[in-house]
Design an enzyme around this catalytic site. Structure first.
Site, PDB file in Angstrom:
ATOM      1  N   HIS A  26     -14.122   3.655   0.278  1.00 47.66           N
ATOM      2  CA  HIS A  26     -12.704   3.269   0.413  1.00 47.66           C
ATOM      3  C   HIS A  26     -12.581   1.941   1.176  1.00 47.66           C
ATOM      4  CE1 HIS A  26      -8.462   3.511   1.185  1.00 47.66           C
ATOM      5  NE2 HIS A  26      -8.354   4.786   0.870  1.00 47.66           N
ATOM      6  N   ASP A  34      -0.978   1.676  -6.240  1.00 42.88           N
ATOM      7  CA  ASP A  34      -1.938   2.761  -6.019  1.00 42.88           C
ATOM      8  C   ASP A  34      -2.438   3.195  -7.400  1.00 42.88           C
ATOM      9  OD1 ASP A  34      -3.424   4.796  -4.994  1.00 42.88           O
ATOM     10  OD2 ASP A  34      -1.773   5.849  -3.998  1.00 42.88           O
ATOM     11  N   GLU A  80     -11.621  -0.033  -4.158  1.00 43.91           N
ATOM     12  CA  GLU A  80     -12.478   1.079  -3.759  1.00 43.91           C
ATOM     13  C   GLU A  80     -13.307   1.592  -4.932  1.00 43.91           C
ATOM     14  OE1 GLU A  80      -9.559   3.985  -2.366  1.00 43.91           O
ATOM     15  OE2 GLU A  80      -8.177   2.355  -2.003  1.00 43.91           O
TER      16      GLU A  80
HETATM   17  C1  BG6 Z   1      -6.089   5.562  -1.511  1.00 41.29           C
HETATM   18  C2  BG6 Z   1      -5.228   6.487  -2.332  1.00 41.29           C
HETATM   19  O1  BG6 Z   1      -7.416   5.663  -1.950  1.00 41.29           O
HETATM   20  O2  BG6 Z   1      -6.035   5.969  -0.141  1.00 41.29           O
HETATM   21  C3  BG6 Z   1      -3.813   6.470  -1.793  1.00 41.29           C
HETATM   22  O3  BG6 Z   1      -5.250   6.115  -3.693  1.00 41.29           O
HETATM   23  C4  BG6 Z   1      -3.786   6.820  -0.331  1.00 41.29           C
HETATM   24  O4  BG6 Z   1      -3.012   7.380  -2.533  1.00 41.29           O
HETATM   25  C5  BG6 Z   1      -4.735   5.886   0.406  1.00 41.29           C
HETATM   26  O5  BG6 Z   1      -2.462   6.717   0.170  1.00 41.29           O
HETATM   27  C6  BG6 Z   1      -4.834   6.179   1.913  1.00 41.29           C
HETATM   28  O6  BG6 Z   1      -5.135   7.506   2.146  1.00 41.29           O
HETATM   29  P1  BG6 Z   1      -5.202   8.059   3.620  1.00 41.29           P
HETATM   30  O7  BG6 Z   1      -5.525   9.517   3.523  1.00 41.29           O
HETATM   31  O8  BG6 Z   1      -6.279   7.286   4.333  1.00 41.29           O
HETATM   32  O9  BG6 Z   1      -3.845   7.802   4.235  1.00 41.29           O
END
Ligand code: BG6
Length: 306
Positions: free
Chosen positions: A164, A209, A278
């Protein structure tokens, strides 16, 4: 020393890795989250974004760097959002290697392996035996991170996995174009529908997203400014022993105004200066046979824009 282990003021172990060229990276052992990458050519500019409001005391997934999403992507009834890997305290340093090739500083690398094994905590969420080895390789101008998931159980395991990566933008998000996704089908999580990327370059003009399924292996993050440099993200997925590469996806995320305001660990205006690109496998679950190893790898580098 290529590796130094310190403790943050909050008491979390921080692994600092450096390369003879001057490039460096840092890993917060909470979730084994890479939190910075400075190439040798830009010792003052971090390629990765970490929010000024990120919680780094080991009580919440770090908002930035490269959190490790495993074994689920997004919400799940059985475990925390994006799984347990990014919030696990059980990651350990496994080994450190330095490959030296005199006269070829570019290809020299400093490498650290981390390991997470299934344990009492992970079994509460996910009743399977596994080992994850996470390889962080630092070269002068690039950072490679590779997740190696080994199925140590006696049955097939199914999971999603994602690197990520949050990137810090040298100029405003309005100048940024993500290139390399033309013709790729995606699920738009904001609209709740499927679509296909039509343009050569994707501009972020609102909450974005998108899960690009079976995406190409090389994505550029271009900046339309005097910077004349771009971030290159290359990905690759394989099951060890198989000749064919496995399909993998790319998620592109920017929370934009309203979502940014709703996140306690993200500044209201920080959406201007970041983008997540990501690599991973989330559009389908990866099925891994007992004894097999799945590898998901990305290389992040900076290069002169064409
Ligand atoms: C992304 C998702 O990978 O991560 C999003 O596609 C999400 O939907 C984002 O909001 C952040 O996620 P988190 O759990 O770290 O707030």
């Amino acid at each position: 020393m290529p590796l130094r282990i310190t403790k943050s003021p909050e008491g979390v172990e921080i692994v600092q890795v450096s390369h003879p060229s001057g490039s460096r990276t840092e890993i917060n052992m909470y979730g084994c989250t890479v939190t910075s990458f400075y190439p040798a050519s830009s010792p003052d500019r971090d390629v990765l974004f970490v929010s000024e409001k990120a919680v780094v005391d080991g009580t919440k997934a770090i908002r930035g760097g490269i959190p490790l999403v495993f074994p689920v992507f997004g919400a799940s009834p059985d475990m925390p959002n994006h799984g347990f890997a990014r919030i696990s305290n059980e990651w350990k340093v496994d080994s450190v290697n330095q490959h030296k090739q005199p006269d070829e500083v570019e290809s020299d690398l400093t490498e650290v392996w981390f390991v997470l094994e299934s344990n009492e905590e992970t079994r509460k969420y996910w009743p399977h035996e596994f080992t994850i080895k996470y390889q962080v390789q630092l070269r002068a101008e690039s950072l490679q991170t590779a997740l190696h998931v080994v199925n140590c159980d006696d049955h097939v395991i199914e999971f999603q996995a994602l690197l990520h990566s949050y990137f810090r933008l040298p100029s405003d998000i309005s100048n940024v174009r993500v290139e390399g996704l033309k013709g790729v089908s995606y699920f738009d999580k904001v609209a709740g529908s499927n679509a296909t990327e039509e343009g050569d370059e994707l501009a972020v003009t609102g909450e974005t997203d998108r899960v690009f399924a079976n995406a190409p292996d090389r994505i550029h993050i271009n900046f339309q400014d005097e910077n004349k440099r771009r971030i290159v993200v290359e990905k690759w997925a394989q099951v060890e022993g198989e000749t064919q590469e496995r399909n993998s996806d790319v998620v592109v995320w920017n929370p934009w105004i309203e979502k940014a305001k709703g996140m306690g660990d993200f500044g209201d205006d920080e959406y201007h200066h970041m983008i997540c690109v990501e690599p991973g496998r989330v559009s389908a679950k990866e099925k891994l046979q007992p004894g097999k190893m799945y590898i998901l790898k990305q290389t992040i580098s900076i290069e002169a824009a064409q």
